[in-house]
Design a protein around this motif. Structure first.
Motif, PDB file in Angstrom:
ATOM      1  N   LEU A  77       0.561  -5.438 -11.762  1.00  0.00           N
ATOM      2  CA  LEU A  77       0.421  -6.138 -10.481  1.00  0.00           C
ATOM      3  C   LEU A  77       1.786  -6.137  -9.793  1.00  0.00           C
ATOM      4  CD1 LEU A  77      -1.617  -7.848  -8.779  1.00  0.00           C
ATOM      5  CD2 LEU A  77      -0.772  -9.861  -9.984  1.00  0.00           C
ATOM      6  N   CYS A  78       1.771  -6.243  -8.474  1.00  0.00           N
ATOM      7  CA  CYS A  78       3.004  -6.250  -7.680  1.00  0.00           C
ATOM      8  C   CYS A  78       3.981  -7.321  -8.186  1.00  0.00           C
ATOM      9  CB  CYS A  78       2.614  -6.480  -6.223  1.00  0.00           C
ATOM     10  SG  CYS A  78       3.791  -7.380  -5.243  1.00  0.00           S
ATOM     11  N   PRO A  79       5.276  -6.972  -8.353  1.00  0.00           N
ATOM     12  CA  PRO A  79       6.246  -7.923  -8.892  1.00  0.00           C
ATOM     13  C   PRO A  79       6.436  -9.167  -8.025  1.00  0.00           C
ATOM     14  CG  PRO A  79       7.356  -5.934  -8.094  1.00  0.00           C
ATOM     15  CD  PRO A  79       5.890  -5.656  -8.087  1.00  0.00           C
ATOM     16  N   LEU A  80       6.248  -9.038  -6.697  1.00  0.00           N
ATOM     17  CA  LEU A  80       6.407 -10.202  -5.823  1.00  0.00           C
ATOM     18  C   LEU A  80       5.371 -11.276  -6.177  1.00  0.00           C
ATOM     19  CD1 LEU A  80       7.195 -10.208  -2.066  1.00  0.00           C
ATOM     20  CD2 LEU A  80       5.308 -11.595  -2.877  1.00  0.00           C
ATOM     21  N   ILE A  81       4.148 -10.839  -6.455  1.00  0.00           N
ATOM     22  CA  ILE A  81       3.078 -11.783  -6.806  1.00  0.00           C
ATOM     23  C   ILE A  81       3.352 -12.395  -8.178  1.00  0.00           C
ATOM     24  CG2 ILE A  81       0.599 -12.024  -7.289  1.00  0.00           C
ATOM     25  CD1 ILE A  81       0.166  -9.713  -5.260  1.00  0.00           C
ATOM     26  N   LYS A  82       3.712 -11.552  -9.140  1.00  0.00           N
ATOM     27  CA  LYS A  82       3.976 -12.062 -10.499  1.00  0.00           C
ATOM     28  C   LYS A  82       5.150 -13.034 -10.499  1.00  0.00           C
ATOM     29  CE  LYS A  82       4.166  -7.995 -12.579  1.00  0.00           C
ATOM     30  NZ  LYS A  82       4.243  -6.956 -13.639  1.00  0.00           N
ATOM     31  N   SER A  83       6.200 -12.679  -9.775  1.00  0.00           N
ATOM     32  CA  SER A  83       7.381 -13.544  -9.718  1.00  0.00           C
ATOM     33  C   SER A  83       7.035 -14.876  -9.052  1.00  0.00           C
ATOM     34  CB  SER A  83       8.499 -12.836  -8.950  1.00  0.00           C
ATOM     35  OG  SER A  83       9.623 -13.663  -8.816  1.00  0.00           O
ATOM     36  N   SER A  84       6.321 -14.809  -7.924  1.00  0.00           N
ATOM     37  CA  SER A  84       5.949 -16.029  -7.198  1.00  0.00           C
ATOM     38  C   SER A  84       5.096 -16.943  -8.080  1.00  0.00           C
ATOM     39  CB  SER A  84       5.177 -15.667  -5.922  1.00  0.00           C
ATOM     40  OG  SER A  84       5.988 -14.912  -5.051  1.00  0.00           O
ATOM     41  N   CYS A 108      -3.202  -9.560   0.931  1.00  0.00           N
ATOM     42  CA  CYS A 108      -3.605  -8.544  -0.046  1.00  0.00           C
ATOM     43  C   CYS A 108      -4.461  -9.170  -1.153  1.00  0.00           C
ATOM     44  CB  CYS A 108      -2.384  -7.847  -0.631  1.00  0.00           C
ATOM     45  SG  CYS A 108      -1.444  -8.892  -1.764  1.00  0.00           S
ATOM     46  N   ASP A 109      -5.184  -8.329  -1.881  1.00  0.00           N
ATOM     47  CA  ASP A 109      -6.103  -8.818  -2.920  1.00  0.00           C
ATOM     48  C   ASP A 109      -5.378  -9.588  -4.016  1.00  0.00           C
ATOM     49  OD1 ASP A 109      -8.107  -7.634  -1.522  1.00  0.00           O
ATOM     50  OD2 ASP A 109      -8.227  -5.838  -2.775  1.00  0.00           O
ATOM     51  N   GLY A 110      -4.199  -9.104  -4.400  1.00  0.00           N
ATOM     52  CA  GLY A 110      -3.454  -9.761  -5.477  1.00  0.00           C
ATOM     53  C   GLY A 110      -3.065 -11.178  -5.123  1.00  0.00           C
ATOM     54  N   LYS A 111      -2.599 -11.384  -3.898  1.00  0.00           N
ATOM     55  CA  LYS A 111      -2.209 -12.728  -3.460  1.00  0.00           C
ATOM     56  C   LYS A 111      -3.420 -13.650  -3.394  1.00  0.00           C
ATOM     57  CE  LYS A 111       1.932 -12.904  -0.631  1.00  0.00           C
ATOM     58  NZ  LYS A 111       2.401 -12.937   0.765  1.00  0.00           N
ATOM     59  N   LYS A 112      -4.529 -13.133  -2.860  1.00  0.00           N
ATOM     60  CA  LYS A 112      -5.737 -13.959  -2.728  1.00  0.00           C
ATOM     61  C   LYS A 112      -6.156 -14.515  -4.089  1.00  0.00           C
ATOM     62  CE  LYS A 112      -8.093 -10.798  -0.337  1.00  0.00           C
ATOM     63  NZ  LYS A 112      -9.059 -10.107   0.554  1.00  0.00           N
ATOM     64  N   LYS A 113      -6.121 -13.659  -5.105  1.00  0.00           N
ATOM     65  CA  LYS A 113      -6.528 -14.094  -6.445  1.00  0.00           C
ATOM     66  C   LYS A 113      -5.486 -15.047  -7.048  1.00  0.00           C
ATOM     67  CE  LYS A 113     -10.385 -12.599  -6.457  1.00  0.00           C
ATOM     68  NZ  LYS A 113     -11.496 -13.532  -6.607  1.00  0.00           N
ATOM     69  N   MET A 114      -4.201 -14.764  -6.772  1.00  0.00           N
ATOM     70  CA  MET A 114      -3.136 -15.641  -7.273  1.00  0.00           C
ATOM     71  C   MET A 114      -3.327 -17.059  -6.735  1.00  0.00           C
ATOM     72  SD  MET A 114       0.986 -15.582  -6.506  1.00  0.00           S
ATOM     73  CE  MET A 114       0.845 -16.112  -4.802  1.00  0.00           C
ATOM     74  N   TYR A 115      -3.699 -17.180  -5.458  1.00  0.00           N
ATOM     75  CA  TYR A 115      -3.877 -18.512  -4.862  1.00  0.00           C
ATOM     76  C   TYR A 115      -5.009 -19.284  -5.544  1.00  0.00           C
ATOM     77  CZ  TYR A 115      -0.875 -16.848  -1.029  1.00  0.00           C
ATOM     78  OH  TYR A 115       0.167 -16.353  -0.285  1.00  0.00           O
ATOM     79  N   GLU A 116      -6.034 -18.567  -6.001  1.00  0.00           N
ATOM     80  CA  GLU A 116      -7.140 -19.239  -6.704  1.00  0.00           C
ATOM     81  C   GLU A 116      -6.624 -19.929  -7.967  1.00  0.00           C
ATOM     82  OE1 GLU A 116     -10.577 -16.823  -7.484  1.00  0.00           O
ATOM     83  OE2 GLU A 116     -10.558 -15.959  -5.468  1.00  0.00           O
ATOM     84  N   SER A 303       1.179  -3.883   6.737  1.00  0.00           N
ATOM     85  CA  SER A 303       0.300  -2.853   6.162  1.00  0.00           C
ATOM     86  C   SER A 303      -1.063  -3.400   5.743  1.00  0.00           C
ATOM     87  CB  SER A 303       0.979  -2.198   4.955  1.00  0.00           C
ATOM     88  OG  SER A 303       1.129  -3.135   3.904  1.00  0.00           O
ATOM     89  N   VAL A 304      -1.257  -4.733   5.769  1.00  0.00           N
ATOM     90  CA  VAL A 304      -2.592  -5.271   5.462  1.00  0.00           C
ATOM     91  C   VAL A 304      -3.540  -5.092   6.645  1.00  0.00           C
ATOM     92  CG1 VAL A 304      -1.747  -6.960   3.786  1.00  0.00           C
ATOM     93  CG2 VAL A 304      -2.032  -7.655   6.182  1.00  0.00           C
ATOM     94  N   MET A 305      -3.008  -4.723   7.820  1.00  0.00           N
ATOM     95  CA  MET A 305      -3.837  -4.535   9.008  1.00  0.00           C
ATOM     96  C   MET A 305      -4.400  -3.109   9.069  1.00  0.00           C
ATOM     97  SD  MET A 305      -4.124  -7.242  10.801  1.00  0.00           S
ATOM     98  CE  MET A 305      -3.487  -8.890  10.478  1.00  0.00           C
ATOM     99  N   THR A 306      -5.669  -3.008   9.495  1.00  0.00           N
ATOM    100  CA  THR A 306      -6.323  -1.710   9.629  1.00  0.00           C
ATOM    101  C   THR A 306      -7.018  -1.635  10.986  1.00  0.00           C
ATOM    102  OG1 THR A 306      -6.775  -1.697   7.254  1.00  0.00           O
ATOM    103  CG2 THR A 306      -8.005  -0.152   8.592  1.00  0.00           C
ATOM    104  N   PRO A 307      -6.614  -0.729  11.889  1.00  0.00           N
ATOM    105  CA  PRO A 307      -5.417   0.123  11.781  1.00  0.00           C
ATOM    106  C   PRO A 307      -4.162  -0.706  12.015  1.00  0.00           C
ATOM    107  CG  PRO A 307      -6.440   0.385  13.941  1.00  0.00           C
ATOM    108  CD  PRO A 307      -7.324  -0.563  13.163  1.00  0.00           C
ATOM    109  N   ASN A 308      -3.000  -0.054  11.947  1.00  0.00           N
ATOM    110  CA  ASN A 308      -1.751  -0.813  12.036  1.00  0.00           C
ATOM    111  C   ASN A 308      -0.789  -0.199  13.063  1.00  0.00           C
ATOM    112  OD1 ASN A 308       0.313  -2.612  11.467  1.00  0.00           O
ATOM    113  ND2 ASN A 308       0.928  -1.628   9.566  1.00  0.00           N
ATOM    114  N   PRO A 309      -1.200  -0.091  14.337  1.00  0.00           N
ATOM    115  CA  PRO A 309      -0.334   0.554  15.338  1.00  0.00           C
ATOM    116  C   PRO A 309       0.933  -0.242  15.648  1.00  0.00           C
ATOM    117  CG  PRO A 309      -2.199  -0.499  16.416  1.00  0.00           C
ATOM    118  CD  PRO A 309      -2.455  -0.587  14.940  1.00  0.00           C
ATOM    119  N   ASN A 310       0.888  -1.572  15.461  1.00  0.00           N
ATOM    120  CA  ASN A 310       2.050  -2.391  15.840  1.00  0.00           C
ATOM    121  C   ASN A 310       3.259  -2.119  14.957  1.00  0.00           C
ATOM    122  OD1 ASN A 310       0.334  -3.378  17.718  1.00  0.00           O
ATOM    123  ND2 ASN A 310       0.265  -5.473  16.963  1.00  0.00           N
TER     124      ASN A 310
END
Length: 383
Positions: A77-84, A108-116, A303-310
């Motif tokens: 899993l992404c280190p930012l999520i694990k560290s947080s 992102c999916d990882g954060k959503k599950k972490m919050y649970e 990058s969580v936005m689809t599409p992401n022109p901004n």
């Protein structure tokens, strides 16, 4: 031309801001000031400010608690999520410990599950962030901002008026303007300061509880930088690098150091530790404060936005305005949205902006410092 050899003390003060805030957050709690913790640039800070709460960023950027997190979360899993999650679970983060509410968002999916999991031991409020920036999405996000305001009113038994929100918007916009004025000093060639010094101020400012102090402190710093630049104090000319990608800070500052210790200078940061968080202001002329906030925050190009022109719009503008010679993208291992989007960013930088691009994938360990240095040195030499 005089080259700056020693770091001015003021940069170190901003670098120490996070540590100093550990003490300040305890004082706030002792005074009965509510503390709202958040993990994302999409968090509408002005709503917390409007009720007189202090808001603080909780994203953890160290591998210290990753082993603790991996007892419950997957290793890949992404280190930012694990560290947080690790810092939250072990009570090693004073900001998390003293937060009355933690605000999560469906990025992102990882954060959503972490919050649970986090909600099992902390009050967590989840904001439903759309993954698109269409008008229908804007309506949803505006409702979420109002729902967050109503949640705070009920939880803390307060009333948040639209005038309170307008005042908070004004304060935050002034802070954004000051920070933007700061990073725009890097448009100069050669630059007046290093990219690492710039980063220390940008990152340190996110740990300021009293946002109204930011304009005065930052503008005074910019005045000092501009005065010294006029007197001939500046950096040597080097290839001008833009850093984009995942959030920077803590362990990942190794990427900034790899650039600046190997012949380059970071002139601008597109990621959420840099321009992405500051570039756009909230429209103070919009009579609907919730619409104004929703538009400003939903337009962030993540990058969580689809599409992401901004993201491409901001990236392209920064490349042109800062006369960038090369782009370094830092992606964290297992950060799927940024890793997948890297292909599109490479195409945009190489084909449309006609400059070189390199993607470095890393984590929060220090094991790859040598390899990072070698790869980035070769990239800068090529420029």
């Amino acid at each position: 031309m005089e080259v700056i050899k020693e770091l001015p003390e003021v940069f170190e003060e901003f670098a120490e801001q996070r540590k100093n805030s550990f003490l300040a957050v305890k004082e706030l709690k002792d005074k009965g000031v509510p503390v709202i913790g958040s993990y994302c640039t999409y968090f509408p800070q002005e709503i917390a400010m409007a009720m007189g709460a202090a808001s603080v960023s909780l994203c953890s950027t160290s591998d210290e608690t990753i082993a603790d997190a991996e007892k419950e979360l997957p290793k890949n899993l992404c280190p930012l999520i694990k560290s947080s999650y690790g810092f939250a679970k072990t009570d090693k983060c004073p900001f998390f410990y003293f937060s009355d509410v933690v605000v999560g968002e469906t990025t992102c999916d990882g954060k959503k599950k972490m919050y649970e999991y986090m909600a099992e031991f902390k009050d967590v409020f989840i904001m439903e962030l759309p993954n698109t920036q269409r008008e229908e999405a804007l309506a949803l996000w505006k409702n979420e901002i109002i729902r967050f305001k109503e949640y705070l009113e009920k939880k803390f038994d307060v009333t948040i008026t639209e005038d309170d929100i307008r005042r908070a918007i004004k304060i935050n916009n002034e802070g954004r303007r000051a920070l933007k004025r700061l990073y725009e000093v890097m448009k100069n060639e050669p630059t007046p300061i290093t990219g690492y010094d710039l980063f220390k101020v940008l990152y340190g400012s996110t740990f300021k509880f009293d946002r109204s102090q930011i304009p005065g402190e930052v503008n005074a710093l910019v005045d000092k930088i501009e005065k010294e630049y006029a007197e001939g104090k500046m950096q040597p000319k080097k290839p001008r690098i833009l850093i984009t990608g995942c959030p920077l800070g803590g362990a990942t500052e190794k990427v900034i150091k790899a650039v600046e210790e190997n012949g380059g200078i970071v002139v601008t940061y597109e990621n959420c530790s840099g321009a992405k968080a500051i570039d756009k202001e909230v429209d103070e002329t919009n009579p609907d404060v919730y619409d104004a906030l929703a538009r400003r925050y939903l337009n962030i190009g993540c990058s969580v936005m689809t599409p992401n022109p901004n993201r491409l719009e901001l990236l392209g503008r920064l490349i042109d305005e800062y006369k960038v010679d090369g782009v370094v993208e830092m992606t964290l291992q297992a950060c799927h949205t940024y890793n997948v989007e890297a292909f599109g960013i490479r195409k945009f930088v190489n084909e449309q902006k006609k400059i070189p691009y390199i993607n470095v994938e890393t984590d929060y360990s220090q094991a790859d410092i040598g390899q990072l240095g070698t790869r980035i040195a070769a990239f800068i030499e090529m420029l």
